[in-house]
Design an enzyme around this catalytic site. Structure first.
Site, PDB file in Angstrom:
ATOM      1  NE  ARG A   1      -2.763   2.713   2.959  1.00 10.63           N
ATOM      2  CZ  ARG A   1      -2.707   3.534   4.280  1.00 10.63           C
ATOM      3  NH1 ARG A   1      -2.653   2.476   4.872  1.00 10.63           N
ATOM      4  NH2 ARG A   1      -3.443   4.233   4.304  1.00 10.63           N
TER       5      ARG A   1
ATOM      6  CE1 TYR B   1      -1.728   3.214  12.304  1.00  6.82           C
ATOM      7  CE2 TYR B   1       0.594   2.053  14.059  1.00  6.82           C
ATOM      8  CZ  TYR B   1      -0.324   2.647  12.849  1.00  6.82           C
ATOM      9  OH  TYR B   1       0.192   2.899  11.388  1.00  6.82           O
TER      10      TYR B   1
HETATM   11  C1  BGC Z   1      -0.526   7.530   9.650  1.00 10.81           C
HETATM   12  C2  BGC Z   1       0.688   7.012   9.617  1.00 10.81           C
HETATM   13  C3  BGC Z   1       1.880   7.240  10.974  1.00 10.81           C
HETATM   14  C4  BGC Z   1       1.352   6.559  11.790  1.00 10.81           C
HETATM   15  C5  BGC Z   1       2.246   6.086  13.135  1.00 10.81           C
HETATM   16  C6  BGC Z   1      -0.969   6.599  11.089  1.00 10.81           C
HETATM   17  O1  BGC Z   1      -1.845   7.588  11.402  1.00 10.81           O
HETATM   18  O2  BGC Z   1      -1.617   6.937   8.757  1.00 10.81           O
HETATM   19  O3  BGC Z   1       1.262   8.546   8.526  1.00 10.81           O
HETATM   20  O4  BGC Z   1       3.018   7.422  10.428  1.00 10.81           O
HETATM   21  O5  BGC Z   1       0.422   6.190  11.701  1.00 10.81           O
HETATM   22  O6  BGC Z   1       1.885   7.334  12.986  1.00 10.81           O
END
Ligand code: BGC
Length: 519
Positions: free
Chosen positions: A92, A324
């Site tokens: 991606r 995350y």
């Molecule tokens: C974003 C990325 C970023 C990652 C880690 C996401 O929010 O899409 O661009 O590097 O998180 O912070």
């Protein structure tokens, strides 16, 4: 074996298996500004990030800029090589808007920019790696920002025109698309914090105008694809919000947690995936009440017309999410500071956000590591919107310094993938695949180059920005080869891994080392 992994391992081996179904795809990702460099090369126009890093260098750790970054604009063959060595099924990446359209407007196209992405797509396909393309990962052309950016309703049309150009160029070869990366980060986090490229801090109207226009821009890009390109080229398209899982502080706070989820993710999903469309009703109600209390005559969350609601409904072929982390929510108490959505709280929801107690951390403090949140988030999406297949479009661990033996990243990937298996086997969530963020180290926005997410390390002191595989890349290639989390340490701990030296040599031969005149 970490405690989390061990307990989930037991659940899985009792219940099902550690294997991924044959149609589950493994990939990795990057984003244009974070890796490309070549910021003004060959006719590229300026984006708000180019302008920001040059005007306010002190804002970013180490005065870093993305001027060169990983130099993927020149070193892209090395990225394809890294992806091929891991036998990724997809990669991606995103398109830098002003690289293709220097002013953002579709009247002027930059042939060098067009060729850059075209070559990358061809090279990936030649390796059997599917390109997944994000149309917007935050580089708004400066001219458009100067006209109000995402708060100007005209951007809906401008984005549609840009998307049409991109489909015209690449839809013959690209079959999986994402319109916008993390619209909720752009609208809510950026405008509420006043940092990041627009540098505009305006919490009352900007987040909500931006939210409305991003939803309409996405839907416009979807409708254009559906009508003008899908009949000929096929393909699927979605949008990738930041899916923050929100836990209640106590069981009594569950209703508030649910409101928080609707505020964080629902505003970016409900218009598309729900049966009734439009804003999530609970958020609409709170926003109206709060706006009236402030003396406004209408809600600061701008209404959609009936026509707009119909236009946005159903405009995704799968559910994409960057997942995350997890935060905890509780009602604000007297004396609490008015929070900032979605980091510390919300004045509208009268809520405070904080990090889960049992979270652990990489370098990025704002992304507490909490694997269970992945499963809960996926199950919530299924329960809210039905059986859309889910693609995890980002998930990754942050470290710092030079660290090739990144055991923590290995554990992170293992623990999160395991929660995905639990979501699939126990909660019956349909999952298309997983994207490890990121293929190579990259410019981590405000954190510059100190925070690293790469499966491959970049040597920023080397003129060619050499890429070196970390242990996590070997681990990930073992998972991909086995299609299972049941991977022996011997598979990835020696540099043998599933990438045999024969394979490596063959791949190395195909890609001649970068030549200096390309720099
Ligand atoms: C974003 C990325 C970023 C990652 C880690 C996401 O929010 O899409 O661009 O590097 O998180 O912070």
């Amino acid at each position: 074996m970490s405690v989390t992994f061990f307990s989930a391992f037991l659940q899985l081996t009792w219940a099902s298996s550690l294997s991924f179904p044959s149609d589950f795809k493994f990939g990795s990702a990057t984003a244009s500004y974070q890796v490309e460099g070549g910021w003004d090369a060959d006719g590229k126009g300026p984006s708000i990030w180019d302008r920001y890093v040059h005007e306010f260098p002190g804002d970013i750790k180490g005065n870093a800029t993305g001027d060169v970054a990983g130099d993927s604009y020149h070193q892209w063959r090395e990225d394809v090589k890294a992806a091929a060595k891991m036998k990724l099924q997809f990669y991606r990446f995103s398109i830098n808007w002003p690289r293709v359209l220097p002013t953002g407007f579709a009247n002027e196209i930059n042939p060098a920019g067009v060729k850059y992405y075209s070559d990358l797509i061809d090279a990936l396909l030649a390796e059997g790696i599917e390109p997944i393309v994000t149309i917007f990962h935050w580089e708004l052309p400066v001219k458009m920002q100067d006209l109000g950016g995402w708060t100007n309703p005209l951007i809906v049309k401008w984005f549609g025109d840009y998307a049409r150009v991109v489909y015209t160029l690449y839809a013959d070869r690209v079959k999986t698309w994402l319109t916008l990366n993390e619209p909720n980060t752009v609208c809510d986090y950026f405008y509420n914090s006043g940092v990041f490229a627009t540098r505009i801090k305006e919490s009352d109207f900007a987040p909500f105008l931006c939210n409305k226009h991003m939803m309409l821009a996405h839907a416009t890009a979807y409708r254009i694809f559906d009508k003008e390109f899908r009949p000929k080229y096929k393909g699927k398209i979605s949008i990738a919000p930041h899916a923050l899982w929100i836990e209640p502080a106590t069981p009594e706070d569950e209703a508030l947690a649910e409101l928080g989820r609707q505020h964080q993710l629902g505003r970016y999903s409900h218009p598309i995936y729900s049966k009734e469309g439009g804003w999530p009703p609970s958020v609409e109600k709170v926003m109206l009440e709060h706006s009236l209390q402030q003396g406004h005559t209408e809600s600061r969350l701008p209404a959609f017309t009936e026509q707009e609601i119909e236009f946005m409904k159903g405009t995704a072929d799968y559910y994409a999410m960057n997942q995350y982390t997890t935060y905890v929510i509780r009602p604000s108490k007297a004396g609490d500071e008015a929070g900032m959505w979605f980091l510390t709280g919300s004045p509208e929801l009268q809520a405070t956000l904080y990090h889960p107690e049992k979270a652990t951390y990489g370098t990025a403090y704002i992304l507490p590591v909490y694997p269970e949140g992945m499963r809960k988030m996926m199950s919530w999406v299924k329960q809210q919107y039905g059986d859309y297949p889910i693609l995890i479009t980002e998930n990754g661990f942050s470290s710092t310094g030079s660290q090739l033996d990144d055991h923590q990243r290995v554990d992170y990937i293992k623990n999160y993938l395991e929660q995905i298996l639990l979501a699939m086997y126990k909660d019956k969530v349909k999952v298309m695949g997983y994207t490890a963020w990121s293929l190579i180290d990259s410019f981590e926005w405000m954190d510059g180059y100190e925070t690293k997410f790469g499966l491959y390390e970049i040597d920023y002191n080397h003129p060619n920005r050499t890429r070196t595989p970390r242990l996590s890349s070997f681990y990930y290639s073992c998972v991909i080869a086995e299609r299972s989390l049941d991977v022996a340490e011997s598979c990835y701990k020696k540099d043998s891994s599933k990438v045999s030296s024969d394979d490596k040599n063959e791949i190395d031969k195909k890609y001649s080392p970068p030549v200096n005149d390309e720099l």
